[in-house]
Scaffold this active site. Structure first.
Site, short mmCIF file in Angstrom:
data_model
loop_
_atom_site.label_atom_id
_atom_site.label_comp_id
_atom_site.label_asym_id
_atom_site.label_seq_id
_atom_site.Cartn_x
_atom_site.Cartn_y
_atom_site.Cartn_z
N CYS B 31 0.85 -1.20 0.00
CA CYS B 31 0.00 0.00 0.00
C CYS B 31 0.88 1.25 0.00
CB CYS B 31 -0.91 -0.06 1.22
SG CYS B 31 -1.60 1.52 1.74
N CYS B 34 0.30 3.88 2.64
CA CYS B 34 0.74 3.40 3.96
C CYS B 34 2.23 3.64 4.14
CB CYS B 34 0.48 1.91 4.11
SG CYS B 34 -1.23 1.43 3.99
#
Lengths: 300, 102
Positions: B31, B34
């Site tokens: 991600c 993230c």
């Protein structure tokens, strides 16, 4: 006072910073969120020349480091208004005021919202704008994809690999997306289509449990039980705060040609926020280059 | 710095039974947003001695993610007394994460 003030730290804005600094001018990039722009969500970028494959995250980080390495200043702030002075521009943010002799608007675009009840309340609780980011949380679940273009098709194809069922809801009978993608969706047993409908509301308790819609032909109101709603109805530019500053088109894009010049002298538009046909990393980088060199020429 | 990782085996002891508030970052290696947020979470961990900061890899801990209704990452939650008091979704600026602690 900076020579070039750049609003937005995606590919266009950071490229503009690199070119400005290399031309011997000063630049400050102001970003409300994290740098990198939309590409950060891409697991793999495979169409940027020179890189066979690179993650959006790695690409964004390298671009940011490159701009910083050239000496550009970087500020995190949410610009809410822009004023034009006699020979400069002032951008006003939540935590500061920034002055530049020229201004490059590189605010980008983001997924368009539906604007229906429940959408904001359930954002991150079942309503998503990024299938590749959030799809894994809907493994074996039932989801809806809203939209009828390629983004909706790509999302639905991706989600159909994990989800129990994927229902595409679209406001028209026909689709804008590519026929080949539609054909592969039709081959998947867990994908179905509901067309010619208006979405009314997204409901649930702690998280999404249903989407409510109206059949446009019969006027009948219906409800579909879903755990997730993926909104894929296109993009919109992040330009609302610029309405009184530069000319925008009906969709909110800043009106400017390939020379990136807006209707205001000294203000340039670069990247996805500009009126243009193709919105890619390469075209954003091209815009950043053109806008920066135009700003430099304007100052000189 | 010490690893901030927690998993289903020590989540109760480290997070739910903590006497001080705990900031938990639910993330995954694939991600991008993230990974953008990661260094900020680590900075907060070093700066704030009044709280604890942990990270949960949602791929390895799908049950924990499901239990706390994580449906979009990065998802950062502030746990107080074993409950989620506040949370934030997306790669937000540091100021927004710090606002969770106010």
């Amino acid at each position: 006072m900076y020579d070039v003030l750049i609003i937005g730290a995606g590919t266009a804005g950071l490229t503009a910073a690199i070119y400005t600094m290399r031309a011997g001018k000063t630049a400050c990039v102001i970003e409300s969120n994290m740098y990198g722009g939309q590409i950060v969500n891409s697991p793999a970028v495979e169409n940027y020349p020179g890189f066979a494959s690179i993650s959006g995250y790695d690409y964004a980080n390298q671009l940011y480091e490159q701009a910083k390495g050239c000496g550009a200043d970087y500020v995190t702030d949410n610009i809410t208004s822009v004023y034009r002075g006699a020979s400069s521009f002032t951008a006003i943010g939540a935590s500061g005021k920034y002055e530049g002799r020229t201004l490059i608007l590189a605010t980008g675009a983001k997924r368009r919202k539906m604007g229906v009840a429940g959408e904001d309340a359930f954002s991150g609780k079942g309503v998503s704008y990024c299938a590749t980011c959030d799809g894994m949380f809907f493994r074996e679940k039932d989801v809806a994809v809203l939209g009828g273009g390629n983004t909706a098709f790509d999302d639905a194809l991706f989600l159909s690999n994990y989800c129990n069922s994927v229902t595409i809801l679209h406001r028209r009978d026909g689709f804008r997306g590519e026929a080949a993608k539609l054909a592969s969706l039709k081959e998947r047993e867990n994908v179905r289509f509901i067309t010619d409908v208006t979405v009314d509301e997204i409901t649930g308790d702690a998280k999404v449990s249903a989407i409510h819609y109206t059949d446009k032909k019969t006027g009948e109101k219906k409800e579909l039980s879903v755990d997730g709603v993926f909104v894929a109805i296109g993009q919109e530019p992040d330009t609302a705060f610029l309405a009184d500053v530069v000319e925008l088109d009906a969709s909110g894009y800043i009106v400017a040609g390939e020379d990136c010049e807006t209707n205001v002298e000294g203000i340039y538009a670069a990247g996805d926020c500009r009126t243009k046909k193709i919105r890619q990393l390469t075209t954003a980088a091209a815009d950043g280059t053109v806008a920066a060199l135009a700003a430099v020429t304007y100052i000189d | 710095m010490a690893s901030l990782a927690v998993n289903k085996d020590n989540f109760e002891a480290e997070v739910l039974k903590s006497e001080v508030p705990v900031l938990v970052d639910f993330w995954a290696s694939w991600c991008g947003p993230c990974r953008m947020l990661g260094p900020i979470v680590e900075e907060i961990s070093e700066e704030r001695s009044d709280i604890k900061v942990f990270k949960v890899d949602v791929d390895a801990n799908q049950d924990l993610a499901a239990k706390y209704g994580v449906m979009s990452i990065p998802f950062v939650a502030l746990f107080k007394g074993g409950e989620v008091a506040k949370s934030s979704v997306g790669a937000v600026p540091k100021s927004e994460l710090l606002a969770l602690l106010d």
